[in-house]
Design an enzyme around this catalytic site. Structure first.
Site, PDB file in Angstrom:
ATOM      1  N   THR A 208       0.793  -1.241   0.000  1.00 31.00           N
ATOM      2  CA  THR A 208       0.000   0.000   0.000  1.00 31.00           C
ATOM      3  C   THR A 208       0.821   1.286   0.000  1.00 31.00           C
ATOM      4  OG1 THR A 208      -0.434   0.519   2.355  1.00 31.00           O
ATOM      5  CG2 THR A 208      -1.793  -1.226   1.330  1.00 31.00           C
ATOM      6  N   ASP A 209       2.147   1.213   0.184  1.00 32.48           N
ATOM      7  CA  ASP A 209       2.950   2.442   0.191  1.00 32.48           C
ATOM      8  C   ASP A 209       4.252   2.236  -0.580  1.00 32.48           C
ATOM      9  OD1 ASP A 209       3.329   5.138   0.881  1.00 32.48           O
ATOM     10  OD2 ASP A 209       4.464   4.635   2.681  1.00 32.48           O
ATOM     11  N   LEU A 210       4.149   1.566  -1.726  1.00 36.05           N
ATOM     12  CA  LEU A 210       5.345   1.232  -2.491  1.00 36.05           C
ATOM     13  C   LEU A 210       5.683   2.386  -3.435  1.00 36.05           C
ATOM     14  CD1 LEU A 210       7.354  -1.085  -2.607  1.00 36.05           C
ATOM     15  CD2 LEU A 210       6.163  -1.937  -4.618  1.00 36.05           C
ATOM     16  N   ASN A 214      10.711   3.901  -0.815  1.00 36.93           N
ATOM     17  CA  ASN A 214      10.487   2.666  -0.073  1.00 36.93           C
ATOM     18  C   ASN A 214      10.962   1.438  -0.836  1.00 36.93           C
ATOM     19  OD1 ASN A 214       9.513   3.715   2.289  1.00 36.93           O
ATOM     20  ND2 ASN A 214       7.358   3.425   1.808  1.00 36.93           N
TER      21      ASN A 214
END
Length: 315
Positions: A208-210, A214
């Site tokens: 969900t936060d790629l 990251n």
């Protein structure tokens, strides 16, 4: 021990109100003792300056006790295993990070060596500091798409469900103040409800936060994902962070739409994701981001970016 806590991080986290656990100020008060206890219990020795993320402090460490054997990443030119100790400010998005990393078991993501979820503490393999932020954006999007394919695994039953998030958004966006044009809030609310009534062909563990920062380089793989905020659901939800990050490279005028759609196309092609669903989830996520950003006196630019992205997903 206080030197292990970067001053800028302490100043940043001190402004956090409690989100289901403890405020930033209260957590900081106990952080030196928490770090000291983890270093002693896990037989770790700090070996470099601490780093920090948005909600966590990361201490490079050397394993000096019996816990050395699981570590496969070694310092260049030496035989002493190295790792990083990550301790996060307690909040819901970090509560299941260890479960996701355990599920991936190093395939496409940083390897988890040890965890104490009650203390929001993780011992992770040490990766390089190079990330995707300086790579050409087309190449970086291809890497993200490939990683999303590698990370596609059945979700752990204890991670939050995307369907629950969507149900909340459908209700909250419908009554949200008009921080962006009302038609976009209403559209996002309708899409949130519709997307979960038309489930995808597969529901998987989501990072969900790629985004570009990251993803780190590593010795055992070209690129590995870090810092997941796990959910279980539609892989098309994953594309949006690569669109709203690196906004300065989107261009101006009509080029903005082309740049955003180009990023989305590359990621979807590499990850086998339906572009229509990715656009729809991006509208939902950006409406949510705009409502949150409007609460910040300095969030005007972020609200404007959300409107640009929603427009590009609709055109």
């Amino acid at each position: 021990m206080i030197d292990l806590i970067p001053l800028h991080f302490a100043h940043h986290i001190a402004g956090f109100a409690a989100d289901g656990y403890v405020s930033g100020v209260d957590w900081l008060e106990g952080l030196p003792g928490l770090l000291r206890g983890l270093l002693d219990e896990w037989e770790l020795e700090p070996v470099g300056r601490s780093m920090s993320g948005h909600c966590s402090v990361v201490v490079p460490v050397r394993l000096v006790g019996a816990g050395r054997s699981p570590v496969e990443d070694h310092a260049p030119g030496g035989s002493t295993p190295h790792a990083v100790l990550k301790v996060s400010w307690p909040h819901p998005e970090a509560a299941t990070e260890a479960l996701a990393l355990q599920t991936w078991n190093g395939h496409g993501a940083v390897r988890l060596l040890r965890a104490d979820p009650a203390r929001f503490a993780l011992l992770l393999e040490r990766l390089d500091t190079e990330d995707l932020t300086t790579r050409p954006v087309d190449d970086a999007c291809a890497v993200i798409g490939d990683l999303l394919t590698t990370l596609r695994r059945p979700a752990h039953p204890r991670v939050p469900r995307l369907a629950d998030y969507a149900a909340r958004q459908a209700d909250e966006l419908r009554v949200a103040p008009p921080v962006i044009p009302r038609r976009y809030l209403d559209q996002a609310a309708a899409l949130a409800r519709e997307l979960v009534t038309r489930p995808p062909a597969e529901e998987r563990l989501l990072h969900t936060d790629l985004h570009y920062a990251n993803v780190l380089a590593a010795a055992r793989a070209p690129w590995l994902a870090i810092d997941p905020k796990p959910m279980a659901g539609d892989p098309a939800f994953e594309v949006a962070p690569a669109l709203w990050n690196r906004p300065d490279e989107l261009g101006t005028g009509s080029q903005v739409r082309w740049s955003l759609r180009r990023r989305l196309e590359i990621i979807c092609e590499h990850a086998g994701i339906d572009e229509g669903r990715a656009r729809a989830w991006t509208i939902v996520r950006e409406a949510d981001n705009a409502v949150d950003a409007a609460l910040d006196p300095a969030g005007r630019d972020r609200v404007s970016l959300a409107v640009m992205i929603i427009k590009a997903m609709n055109d």
